[in-house]
Design an enzyme around this catalytic site. Structure first.
Site, PDB file in Angstrom:
ATOM      1  N   CYS A 134       0.805  -1.227   0.000  1.00  0.00           N
ATOM      2  CA  CYS A 134       0.000   0.000   0.000  1.00  0.00           C
ATOM      3  C   CYS A 134       0.831   1.267   0.000  1.00  0.00           C
ATOM      4  O   CYS A 134       0.284   2.370  -0.140  1.00  0.00           O
ATOM      5  CB  CYS A 134      -0.961  -0.005   1.194  1.00  0.00           C
ATOM      6  SG  CYS A 134      -2.387  -1.086   0.954  1.00  0.00           S
ATOM      7  N   ASP A 186     -11.673  -3.720   3.386  1.00  0.00           N
ATOM      8  CA  ASP A 186     -12.594  -2.598   3.221  1.00  0.00           C
ATOM      9  C   ASP A 186     -14.045  -3.026   3.431  1.00  0.00           C
ATOM     10  O   ASP A 186     -14.871  -2.243   3.922  1.00  0.00           O
ATOM     11  CB  ASP A 186     -12.436  -1.983   1.829  1.00  0.00           C
ATOM     12  CG  ASP A 186     -11.173  -1.151   1.697  1.00  0.00           C
ATOM     13  OD1 ASP A 186     -10.685  -0.659   2.729  1.00  0.00           O
ATOM     14  OD2 ASP A 186     -10.675  -0.998   0.567  1.00  0.00           O
ATOM     15  N   HIS A 212      -9.136 -10.766 -14.260  1.00  0.00           N
ATOM     16  CA  HIS A 212      -8.581 -10.051 -15.415  1.00  0.00           C
ATOM     17  C   HIS A 212      -7.073  -9.982 -15.268  1.00  0.00           C
ATOM     18  O   HIS A 212      -6.551  -9.795 -14.164  1.00  0.00           O
ATOM     19  CB  HIS A 212      -9.165  -8.633 -15.484  1.00  0.00           C
ATOM     20  CG  HIS A 212      -8.742  -7.861 -16.691  1.00  0.00           C
ATOM     21  ND1 HIS A 212      -9.175  -8.163 -17.956  1.00  0.00           N
ATOM     22  CD2 HIS A 212      -7.913  -6.790 -16.821  1.00  0.00           C
ATOM     23  CE1 HIS A 212      -8.639  -7.311 -18.822  1.00  0.00           C
ATOM     24  NE2 HIS A 212      -7.869  -6.476 -18.159  1.00  0.00           N
ATOM     25  N   THR A 213      -6.353 -10.146 -16.391  1.00  0.00           N
ATOM     26  CA  THR A 213      -4.897 -10.052 -16.374  1.00  0.00           C
ATOM     27  C   THR A 213      -4.427  -8.920 -17.280  1.00  0.00           C
ATOM     28  O   THR A 213      -5.105  -8.558 -18.244  1.00  0.00           O
ATOM     29  CB  THR A 213      -4.243 -11.364 -16.840  1.00  0.00           C
ATOM     30  OG1 THR A 213      -4.737 -11.691 -18.141  1.00  0.00           O
ATOM     31  CG2 THR A 213      -4.533 -12.492 -15.875  1.00  0.00           C
TER      32      THR A 213
END
Length: 344
Positions: A15, A88, A137-138
């Protein structure tokens, strides 16, 4: 599987690679707002996740988080990234239901077995959260990045946000800080193995139980502590709730080795940005040295929940957290009327 150091594929670890608060606020302030009666929390709310009402009783909660490597081992990195993405949802008092993988990598440099281990680590963590992965997804990229887009569900009257801290509430933090400092040292091969192992264990731990318990004890507000550090996320909570905070620096839990590493100069660039951003809003006591100030601004990955709860329920809350193996949970401050953050 051949030995690989994933952190060598990241300019900033975890992060700490997030855009700084100042730039993000500047960007979001100039985006168009959505006017929809079902939109309960949008990006303009600066909450941990977006919330959209489905009917009179239920709402969906959505978030996305993608990390650069903060651990060298692929499986460990995948599990940390997934825990960070799920956090989250937990911060809003919601239950995760589904997730989508997001993975980027340099295709000619990373073997498929490494990518499978990253995804396996994430998948096992999603299973631990009693959720499912639907697909993903890549992307071809010069860096490895992995995370999840997560959808959860919550009853509308049980949403916990960063906007309802009450004057007199007690501040509770459920995990120790210092992951950004340790990851920065790890990238430079300067972090002791024991220190890294303890940090990884903390980052892999879900905030699931803490979320369940804060709902049971009727916490007033919460946020998770990630890329903007403890003080950055505390500031967001204070602003959203229109209150101030008094933070007791001596009670903030800190990972073993973190203080020694920051004394040796290990401090992420993203943490420096957060440090500079919060300074105008924070009054440090004369007893708070620069090392402690930096620790409080250290960019966390998969950090704990920062929770405000009525002082009459906090002892029971801490007791339940400790009984449920959240041993590092500590009272670290209180909510005050004056709109400033005191650190003493």
């Amino acid at each position: 599987m051949p030995r690989i150091r994933l952190t060598t594929y990241a300019k900033a670890a975890g992060c700490a690679a997030k855009a700084c608060q100042k730039d993000l606020i500047h960007l979001l302030d100039r985006l168009p707002k959505f006017a929809n009666p079902n939109l309960l929390f949008g990006y303009d709310a600066m909450s941990d996740a977006g919330v959209y009402a489905l009917d009179e009783e239920w709402a969906i909660v959505q978030t996305v988080d993608v990390l650069t490597p903060i651990a060298d081992d692929p499986y460990t990195f995948g599990s940390i990234a997934a825990a960070n993405s799920l956090s989250d949802i937990y911060a809003m008092g919601a239950k995760p239901l589904t997730a989508l993988n997001i993975l980027s990598f340099p295709p000619n440099e990373i073997r498929p077995v490494v990518l499978r281990e990253i995804i396996r680590g994430g998948s096992d963590k999603v299973k631990e959260a009693s959720a499912v992965i639907l697909g993903g997804h890549t992307i071809r990229d010069s860096e490895i990045k992995y995370g999840l887009a997560v959808t959860g569900i919550v009853k509308k009257n049980e949403i916990i946000s960063n906007q309802n801290a009450q004057i007199g509430d007690v501040l509770v933090l459920t995990k120790p800080i210092g992951t950004g400092i340790i990851a920065t040292a790890l990238k430079q091969k300067a972090a002791p193995k024991r220190v890294v192992d303890i940090a990884n264990k903390s980052m892999r731990k879900l905030n699931k139980t803490a979320s369940i318990l804060m709902k049971r004890l009727k916490a007033n507000a919460a946020t998770d502590v990630t890329g903007y550090g403890l003080l950055g996320h505390a500031l967001n909570l204070a602003k959203a709730s229109r209150v101030g905070l008094a933070i007791f620096a001596q009670t903030v839990p800190i990972l073993p080795g973190a203080r020694q590493l920051v004394q040796r100069g290990f401090f992420a660039g993203g943490s420096i940005d957060s440090f500079e951003f919060v300074k105008p809003y924070v009054k440090f006591g004369s007893n708070i040295d620069e090392i402690t100030q930096k620790l409080l601004c250290d960019a966390q990955t998969s950090g704990g929940l920062l929770i405000t709860i009525n002082q009459n329920r906090v002892d029971k809350f801490i007791q339940l957290l400790h009984q449920n193996k959240i041993k590092d949970a500590k009272i670290i401050g209180k909510v005050i009327k004056e709109k400033v953050i005191y650190v003493n």
